[in-house]
Scaffold this active site. Structure first.
Site, PDB file in Angstrom:
ATOM      1  N   CYS A 171     -29.305  18.620 -16.398  1.00  0.00           N
ATOM      2  CA  CYS A 171     -29.046  19.190 -15.077  1.00  0.00           C
ATOM      3  C   CYS A 171     -27.538  19.258 -14.890  1.00  0.00           C
ATOM      4  O   CYS A 171     -26.864  18.225 -14.950  1.00  0.00           O
ATOM      5  CB  CYS A 171     -29.683  18.309 -14.004  1.00  0.00           C
ATOM      6  SG  CYS A 171     -29.299  18.788 -12.309  1.00  0.00           S
TER       7      CYS A 171
ATOM      8  N   CYS B 142     -26.828  26.535 -14.655  1.00  0.00           N
ATOM      9  CA  CYS B 142     -27.994  25.783 -14.181  1.00  0.00           C
ATOM     10  C   CYS B 142     -29.071  25.912 -15.243  1.00  0.00           C
ATOM     11  O   CYS B 142     -29.304  27.023 -15.755  1.00  0.00           O
ATOM     12  CB  CYS B 142     -28.483  26.341 -12.845  1.00  0.00           C
ATOM     13  SG  CYS B 142     -30.043  25.613 -12.261  1.00  0.00           S
TER      14      CYS B 142
END
Length: 262
Positions: free
Chosen positions: A73, A183
């Site tokens: 992440c 992302c």
């Protein structure tokens, strides 16, 4: 110890794009993946909230006997990995937007970065940009709403196409030649991005680089699996299990996907 699993977590299903690269590069390694979909996306949370969730996920993976943890992440890496390394005695692999290769290869001297607010406003992202991109123009766009649609299984929808077009248009008008996906959810949007972007724009994500780094750290710490049997891959979500199962159905990898409260 070496036959224990590689632990991976993300704020939802997006990090499965990283998981897939790790499994491909390290086929003998067992993996455990946590999709914290209940709190996705981390990019709209405060630094303290992101840190708290990252600690919670790490403790769960340690309870599940993982030997190394991949923070799949961007937002959790840029906001929490320093503290995680200080608090836990286990190797951590982080992920951040691939600004460096884009900055080194751009011909137009303009690159686009599509990421969450939490990533783009972090100190680590600013430091990386200053280090590698001080002589080029970086067009940053916050991908508001993209993760939420992906987590709902609404990737190939008119709503997604409209949203992406609105985010990409300013970059196209600026004549970028590289688009950095900041992302781990966003690689699942590449088929749509290809339809919207001009053919000359190169899309970069961090998946393969993270897999290489994971292999390198396992080697360095003598943690590479000696397992000669078929690797086991257990993926857990605290959100909608069918969305995770749908993503995994794209891969020819034997997995077990389950709902888990964490």
């Amino acid at each position: 110890m070496s036959n224990k699993a590689i632990g991976i977590f993300d704020s939802g299903i997006g990090g499965t794009s990283i998981w897939k690269e790790i499994v491909t590069m390290l086929p003998n390694e067992n993996t455990i993946y946590l999709a914290d979909s209940k709190h996705a996306p981390y990019g709209k949370l405060s630094k303290n909230e992101i840190l708290s969730l990252s600690i919670k996920n790490t403790k769960k993976l340690l309870d599940l006997q993982c030997k190394i943890i991949v923070v799949a992440c961007n937002t959790a890496t840029t906001n929490a990995i320093k503290e995680l390394r200080q608090q836990f005695d286990i190797p951590f692999i982080g992920i951040e937007p691939a600004i460096k290769p884009a900055a080194l290869q751009t011909k137009t001297k303009r690159v686009g970065v599509l990421a969450t607010k939490g990533t783009l406003t972090s100190k680590l992202f600013a430091k990386t940009s200053d280090l590698y991109a001080n002589n080029i123009e970086v067009i940053e766009v916050i991908g508001t709403g993209l993760v939420e649609l992906i987590e709902k299984g609404k990737i190939h929808t008119p709503e997604m196409h409209t949203l992406l077009t609105s985010y990409l248009q300013p970059m196209i008008e600026k004549d970028i030649d590289y688009l950095v996906l900041g992302c781990t959810h966003y690689p699942y949007l590449i088929p749509i991005l290809r339809k919207i972007l001009p053919n000359n724009i190169v899309i970069i994500d961090s998946g393969e680089a993270v897999a290489r780094q994971t292999k390198s750290i396992l080697l360095k710490n003598s943690l590479l699996s000696k397992n000669s049997e078929k690797a086991e891959h257990c993926l857990y979500t605290n959100g909608n299990l069918s969305v995770l199962e749908d993503i995994l159905s794209n891969y020819k990898i034997s997995t077990t996907a389950s709902y888990l409260e964490f």
